[in-house]
Design a protein around this motif. Structure first.
Motif, short mmCIF file in Angstrom:
data_model
loop_
_atom_site.label_atom_id
_atom_site.label_comp_id
_atom_site.label_asym_id
_atom_site.label_seq_id
_atom_site.Cartn_x
_atom_site.Cartn_y
_atom_site.Cartn_z
N GLN A 1 0.83 -1.21 0.00
CA GLN A 1 0.00 0.00 0.00
C GLN A 1 0.86 1.26 0.00
N THR A 2 1.90 1.27 0.81
CA THR A 2 2.76 2.46 0.84
C THR A 2 3.52 2.62 -0.49
N SER A 3 3.89 1.50 -1.10
CA SER A 3 4.54 1.57 -2.41
C SER A 3 3.60 2.20 -3.43
N GLU A 4 2.32 1.85 -3.36
CA GLU A 4 1.35 2.43 -4.29
C GLU A 4 1.19 3.93 -4.04
N ARG B 1 14.31 10.26 -6.27
CA ARG B 1 14.31 10.07 -4.82
C ARG B 1 13.15 9.18 -4.37
N ILE B 2 12.03 9.27 -5.08
CA ILE B 2 10.89 8.38 -4.78
C ILE B 2 11.29 6.94 -5.05
N MET B 3 11.97 6.71 -6.18
CA MET B 3 12.41 5.36 -6.49
C MET B 3 13.40 4.86 -5.44
N SER C 1 14.28 1.25 -0.63
CA SER C 1 14.50 1.02 0.81
C SER C 1 13.40 0.15 1.41
N ALA C 2 12.21 0.24 0.84
CA ALA C 2 11.08 -0.53 1.39
C ALA C 2 11.31 -2.04 1.27
N TRP C 3 12.07 -2.47 0.26
CA TRP C 3 12.34 -3.91 0.14
C TRP C 3 13.10 -4.43 1.35
N TRP D 1 15.33 -0.80 -8.29
CA TRP D 1 14.06 -1.24 -7.71
C TRP D 1 13.67 -2.60 -8.28
N ARG D 2 13.81 -2.78 -9.59
CA ARG D 2 13.50 -4.08 -10.21
C ARG D 2 14.44 -5.16 -9.69
N PHE D 3 15.73 -4.83 -9.55
CA PHE D 3 16.69 -5.83 -9.08
C PHE D 3 16.37 -6.24 -7.64
N ASN D 4 16.07 -5.27 -6.81
CA ASN D 4 15.72 -5.59 -5.43
C ASN D 4 14.45 -6.42 -5.35
N HIS D 5 13.53 -6.18 -6.28
CA HIS D 5 12.32 -6.99 -6.35
C HIS D 5 12.68 -8.45 -6.63
N VAL D 6 13.57 -8.66 -7.59
CA VAL D 6 13.99 -10.02 -7.93
C VAL D 6 14.60 -10.72 -6.73
N THR D 7 15.55 -10.07 -6.08
CA THR D 7 16.25 -10.72 -4.97
C THR D 7 15.33 -10.96 -3.78
N THR D 8 14.39 -10.04 -3.55
CA THR D 8 13.45 -10.24 -2.45
C THR D 8 12.55 -11.43 -2.72
N VAL D 9 12.03 -11.52 -3.94
CA VAL D 9 11.16 -12.64 -4.29
C VAL D 9 11.92 -13.96 -4.21
N GLU D 10 13.15 -13.99 -4.74
CA GLU D 10 13.93 -15.23 -4.69
C GLU D 10 14.24 -15.61 -3.25
#
Length: 273
Positions: free
Chosen positions: A50-53, A87-89, A94-96, A227-236
């Protein structure tokens, strides 16, 4: 003695007045979390997304405003807006770190509650891509069941992207860079645009505003890639190579997204300098 701010003029009574919570609509925001399981970590998962949105909502506000200013040739305000998007990105990156405190065992406790819902279906994420210029029409699919979401995306692909307005500034400066004819496609490398940017980068003092504008876009994409890379590593880290809840191939799908380049001309020119 206890400190009393009212003795220095602080307002302490808000009967009939607008308070902090009223202004921010906190009653709605703080009651918008509805876990569907008894798992402790489901609230973390909901708040993270929700905060990401909310941050993406602000990013779109800034991106659209920057595009309008660039189109009008008023670049100075656009620089500030695009810097804010970067800066938003960074904030989204950081949220990950917070979500990664959740272990695979903890996620398993509530994953079935998600059903087919997935971040893959985020309308605002799709709009950010479309505004930037990554217009993959196949990605309209998850939004077609809601006209109020599909219609703005379809309208977006009818107008020049953020990068299209930037190449318009190149033309205004006298560079031979053709306008795109097919606005409903991702940006592809353009030799004339790359040559124009190379000239800008070889003589930044002469073309300072264009040079600065290009770097603002590179900053944005740099953080967007992270952001995309952190998404990948978090999901993995959390689900390994399981399929995504929305039916994608999970980590393998996200890795393919790492190869998507928003502004290829601005990255490819660096090899020529």
């Amino acid at each position: 003695m206890s400190y009393d701010p009212s003795k220095e003029g602080a307002q302490m009574s808000f009967q009939g007045r607008m308070s902090y919570g009223d202004y921010l609509g906190l009653d709605k925001i703080l009651t918008a979390q509805h876990p569907l399981s008894q798992a402790h970590d489901e609230l973390l998962f909901i708040v993270q997304h929700q905060t990401s949105e909310l941050w993406m909502r602000l990013a779109l506000h800034e991106m659209n405003a920057a595009r309008d200013r660039i189109e009008a040739g008023d670049l100075q305000p656009a620089f500030k807006m695009l810097a804010r998007v970067a800066r938003i990105m960074e904030q989204l990156n950081s949220a990950w770190d917070v979500l990664r405190t959740m272990t695979p065992s903890e996620y398993t406790e509530f994953r079935e509650s998600l059903g087919q819902s997935s971040g893959f279906q985020s309308y605002q994420y799709r709009m950010i891509e479309f505004v930037a210029g990554n217009r993959n029409m196949a990605m309209l699919g998850p939004h077609q069941h809601r006209t109020e979401l599909a219609a703005p995306l379809l309208a977006e692909v009818e107008r020049p992207s953020l990068y299209d307005t930037v190449t318009g500034r190149l033309r205004a400066a006298g560079f031979d860079v053709p306008a795109r004819e097919k606005l409903d496609e991702p940006h592809h490398p353009d030799p004339k645009a790359r040559a124009a940017w190379a000239e800008v980068y070889r003589d930044p003092r002469r073309y300072w505003e264009l040079y600065e504008l290009a770097e603002k876009l590179v900053d944005f994409e740099d953080y967007f890639r992270r952001w995309r890379f952190n998404h990948v590593t978090t999901v993995e880290r959390i689900i390994g190579f399981k399929r995504g809840s929305g039916g994608t191939s999970g980590v393998n799908y996200l890795r393919k997204m790492l190869d998507v380049v928003l502004f290829p001309d601005l990255w490819e020119l660096r090899t020529e300098l």
